[in-house]
Motif scaffolding. Structure first.
Motif, mmCIF file in Angstrom:
data_model
loop_
_atom_site.group_PDB
_atom_site.id
_atom_site.type_symbol
_atom_site.label_atom_id
_atom_site.label_comp_id
_atom_site.label_asym_id
_atom_site.label_seq_id
_atom_site.Cartn_x
_atom_site.Cartn_y
_atom_site.Cartn_z
ATOM 1 N N ALA A 128 0.838 -1.200 0.000
ATOM 2 C CA ALA A 128 0.000 0.000 0.000
ATOM 3 C C ALA A 128 0.876 1.254 0.000
ATOM 4 O O ALA A 128 0.453 2.314 -0.474
ATOM 5 C CB ALA A 128 -0.920 0.003 1.213
ATOM 6 N N ARG A 129 2.084 1.130 0.545
ATOM 7 C CA ARG A 129 3.076 2.203 0.500
ATOM 8 C C ARG A 129 4.358 1.633 -0.116
ATOM 9 O O ARG A 129 4.907 0.654 0.391
ATOM 10 C CB ARG A 129 3.378 2.751 1.905
ATOM 11 N N ILE A 130 4.812 2.248 -1.195
ATOM 12 C CA ILE A 130 6.023 1.806 -1.874
ATOM 13 C C ILE A 130 7.172 2.734 -1.500
ATOM 14 O O ILE A 130 7.071 3.959 -1.654
ATOM 15 C CB ILE A 130 5.843 1.799 -3.405
ATOM 16 N N ILE B 226 2.016 14.282 1.987
ATOM 17 C CA ILE B 226 2.949 13.234 1.578
ATOM 18 C C ILE B 226 2.576 11.911 2.248
ATOM 19 O O ILE B 226 1.911 11.908 3.295
ATOM 20 C CB ILE B 226 4.408 13.618 1.913
ATOM 21 N N GLN B 227 3.007 10.824 1.640
ATOM 22 C CA GLN B 227 2.781 9.500 2.202
ATOM 23 C C GLN B 227 4.115 8.886 2.615
ATOM 24 O O GLN B 227 5.171 9.236 2.073
ATOM 25 C CB GLN B 227 2.095 8.585 1.188
ATOM 26 N N ALA B 228 4.051 7.950 3.550
ATOM 27 C CA ALA B 228 5.240 7.221 3.976
ATOM 28 C C ALA B 228 5.873 6.538 2.775
ATOM 29 O O ALA B 228 5.185 5.953 1.931
ATOM 30 C CB ALA B 228 4.863 6.186 5.031
ATOM 31 N N GLY B 229 7.204 6.614 2.695
ATOM 32 C CA GLY B 229 7.930 5.960 1.614
ATOM 33 C C GLY B 229 8.225 6.844 0.429
ATOM 34 O O GLY B 229 9.084 6.518 -0.402
ATOM 35 N N LYS B 230 7.532 7.999 0.331
ATOM 36 C CA LYS B 230 7.778 8.913 -0.778
ATOM 37 C C LYS B 230 9.079 9.691 -0.526
ATOM 38 O O LYS B 230 9.388 10.062 0.600
ATOM 39 C CB LYS B 230 6.619 9.892 -0.943
ATOM 40 N N ARG B 231 9.807 9.975 -1.580
ATOM 41 C CA ARG B 231 11.088 10.669 -1.479
ATOM 42 C C ARG B 231 10.882 12.114 -1.037
ATOM 43 O O ARG B 231 10.055 12.829 -1.580
ATOM 44 C CB ARG B 231 11.787 10.632 -2.841
ATOM 45 N N ILE B 232 11.647 12.551 -0.041
ATOM 46 C CA ILE B 232 11.639 13.948 0.386
ATOM 47 C C ILE B 232 12.949 14.647 0.042
ATOM 48 O O ILE B 232 13.064 15.863 0.162
ATOM 49 C CB ILE B 232 11.363 14.080 1.899
ATOM 50 N N GLY B 233 13.937 13.871 -0.377
ATOM 51 C CA GLY B 233 15.237 14.434 -0.739
ATOM 52 C C GLY B 233 16.270 13.332 -0.832
ATOM 53 O O GLY B 233 15.928 12.144 -0.890
ATOM 54 N N ASP B 234 17.532 13.741 -0.851
ATOM 55 C CA ASP B 234 18.630 12.785 -0.991
ATOM 56 C C ASP B 234 19.707 13.044 0.053
ATOM 57 O O ASP B 234 19.912 14.186 0.488
ATOM 58 C CB ASP B 234 19.275 12.895 -2.375
ATOM 59 N N THR B 235 20.407 11.990 0.442
ATOM 60 C CA THR B 235 21.595 12.170 1.265
ATOM 61 C C THR B 235 22.701 12.744 0.391
ATOM 62 O O THR B 235 22.726 12.532 -0.825
ATOM 63 C CB THR B 235 22.067 10.841 1.882
ATOM 64 N N VAL B 236 23.591 13.489 1.005
ATOM 65 C CA VAL B 236 24.685 14.150 0.288
ATOM 66 C C VAL B 236 26.008 13.716 0.886
ATOM 67 O O VAL B 236 26.175 13.726 2.114
ATOM 68 C CB VAL B 236 24.557 15.687 0.379
ATOM 69 N N HIS B 237 26.947 13.325 0.008
ATOM 70 C CA HIS B 237 28.272 12.938 0.495
ATOM 71 C C HIS B 237 29.075 14.203 0.758
ATOM 72 O O HIS B 237 29.264 15.037 -0.127
ATOM 73 C CB HIS B 237 28.990 12.090 -0.545
ATOM 74 N N ARG B 238 29.514 14.359 2.011
ATOM 75 C CA ARG B 238 30.272 15.552 2.383
ATOM 76 C C ARG B 238 31.710 15.445 1.882
ATOM 77 O O ARG B 238 32.368 14.436 2.057
ATOM 78 C CB ARG B 238 30.268 15.725 3.897
ATOM 79 N N SER B 239 32.186 16.512 1.238
ATOM 80 C CA SER B 239 33.559 16.523 0.735
ATOM 81 C C SER B 239 34.525 16.387 1.877
ATOM 82 O O SER B 239 34.364 16.994 2.941
ATOM 83 C CB SER B 239 33.845 17.835 -0.011
ATOM 84 N N GLY B 240 35.509 15.531 1.693
ATOM 85 C CA GLY B 240 36.508 15.304 2.739
ATOM 86 C C GLY B 240 36.128 14.219 3.700
ATOM 87 O O GLY B 240 36.939 13.795 4.523
ATOM 88 N N GLN B 241 34.876 13.715 3.608
ATOM 89 C CA GLN B 241 34.450 12.643 4.496
ATOM 90 C C GLN B 241 35.046 11.322 4.033
ATOM 91 O O GLN B 241 35.003 10.988 2.867
ATOM 92 C CB GLN B 241 32.920 12.543 4.526
ATOM 93 N N ALA C 87 15.803 4.328 -4.708
ATOM 94 C CA ALA C 87 17.148 4.877 -4.904
ATOM 95 C C ALA C 87 17.919 4.885 -3.597
ATOM 96 O O ALA C 87 17.403 5.291 -2.550
ATOM 97 C CB ALA C 87 17.061 6.285 -5.476
ATOM 98 N N GLU C 88 19.159 4.414 -3.651
ATOM 99 C CA GLU C 88 19.963 4.266 -2.430
ATOM 100 C C GLU C 88 20.133 5.581 -1.693
ATOM 101 O O GLU C 88 20.123 5.625 -0.456
ATOM 102 C CB GLU C 88 21.335 3.689 -2.782
ATOM 103 N N GLU C 89 20.276 6.680 -2.427
ATOM 104 C CA GLU C 89 20.525 7.976 -1.790
ATOM 105 C C GLU C 89 19.243 8.669 -1.330
ATOM 106 O O GLU C 89 19.296 9.685 -0.625
ATOM 107 C CB GLU C 89 21.275 8.910 -2.758
ATOM 108 N N ALA C 90 18.078 8.127 -1.696
ATOM 109 C CA ALA C 90 16.804 8.780 -1.363
ATOM 110 C C ALA C 90 16.501 8.698 0.128
ATOM 111 O O ALA C 90 16.638 7.648 0.755
ATOM 112 C CB ALA C 90 15.670 8.160 -2.164
ATOM 113 N N VAL C 91 16.064 9.827 0.687
ATOM 114 C CA VAL C 91 15.516 9.883 2.041
ATOM 115 C C VAL C 91 14.005 9.951 1.879
ATOM 116 O O VAL C 91 13.502 10.735 1.066
ATOM 117 C CB VAL C 91 16.017 11.123 2.812
ATOM 118 N N VAL C 92 13.271 9.125 2.625
ATOM 119 C CA VAL C 92 11.826 9.056 2.424
ATOM 120 C C VAL C 92 11.061 9.560 3.633
ATOM 121 O O VAL C 92 11.584 9.595 4.753
ATOM 122 C CB VAL C 92 11.385 7.610 2.085
#
Length: 265
Positions: free
Chosen positions: A71-73, A249-264, A77-82
């Motif tokens: 009912a919720r997909i 919004i519904q659970a599981g829907k993308r709200i943004g992406d994680t970001v790799h911090r430079s130098g991490q 995407a690996e980088e997606a925050v839901v």
């Protein structure tokens, strides 16, 4: 006519005694007779529920209902925050270097919200998102990312309304209400998932086992409406630019992406 009555009953939960009585009623078998009316009043999507309406033994059981498989997909995407919940995104913004956020014209202390300056320091300069659940929403909470639970703790005793009027006119509801905080370490940083109780109904039940969380999998549930606050560590999250508060919004829907911090590393 029925909706004002239900709103009145929910407002009664602002009192300690009436809250207790309503909670007892919601957990009683007698309350099952109001479920059809409640479902109709709040336009609940009965087609996606795990069980038939008549199978719920109390109003409480109906509030914490599960949904059918798929009912919720969850965005794959690996980088997606839901989104962890079905909700209205009421506000999005930056966490000031002073460890404060401004919501509906009111300033809230992240230090007070998390219980310590040291905890708040992690999120200074990062972003926050506030998701409000009304009585009409599905009340189970899912992990926004895949990661490890670093710590989980509970603060506060009383709870006051956390709807739009509560945020505007209430007294520090987001930082003083009863709340359970789960801090998650994911590949690019940390996220604090703050589950805020509403209107003296301090029911926030944790359902995940162990320290590992998988994105989209259930981690807790609320009784009645409430709020989830997400705090993102600085430079670790990029908001989906199509989202402008207020936003349904519904659970599981993308709200943004994680970001790799430079130098991490």
């Amino acid at each position: 006519m029925k909706q004002p009555i239900y709103r009145f009953l929910i407002e009664l939960t602002n009192g300690r005694i009436t809250s207790y009585l309503l909670q007892k009623f919601a957990q009683s078998k007698l309350s099952r007779f109001v479920i059809p009316s409640f479902s109709k009043t709040y336009k609940i999507n009965e087609q996606e529920m795990e069980k038939e309406l008549k199978e719920y033994q109390s109003l409480h059981d109906f509030f914490i209902r599960k949904l059918k498989t798929n009912a919720r997909i969850t965005h794959a995407a690996e980088e997606a925050v839901v989104s962890p919940v079905d909700a209205v995104i009421e506000d999005i913004g930056m966490i000031e270097s002073t460890r404060e956020i401004v919501v509906k014209g009111k300033t809230y202390s992240i230090s007070e919200m998390l219980g310590s300056k040291e905890k708040a320091d992690v999120y200074a300069g990062g972003e926050y998102m506030i998701l409000y659940l009304s009585p009409s929403h599905y009340h189970r909470i899912h992990s926004p990312v895949t990661g490890t639970v670093l710590e989980q703790w509970t603060l506060g005793r009383k709870s006051y309304p956390v709807n739009r009027l509560g945020l505007k006119y209430g007294r520090d509801t987001l930082s003083k209400n009863y709340r359970t905080i789960t801090e998650i370490q994911h590949e690019e940083g940390k996220i604090a998932v703050i589950k805020v109780g509403a209107m003296f109904v301090n029911s926030i039940e944790t359902t995940h086992n162990g320290d590992m969380l998988e994105k989209g999998k259930e981690m807790a549930y609320f009784t009645f409406g409430s709020t989830v606050i997400l705090l993102f560590e600085k430079d670790t999250f990029m908001l989906d630019q199509s989202i402008k508060a207020p936003f349904n919004i519904q659970a599981g829907k993308r709200i943004g992406d994680t970001v790799h911090r430079s130098g991490q590393v």
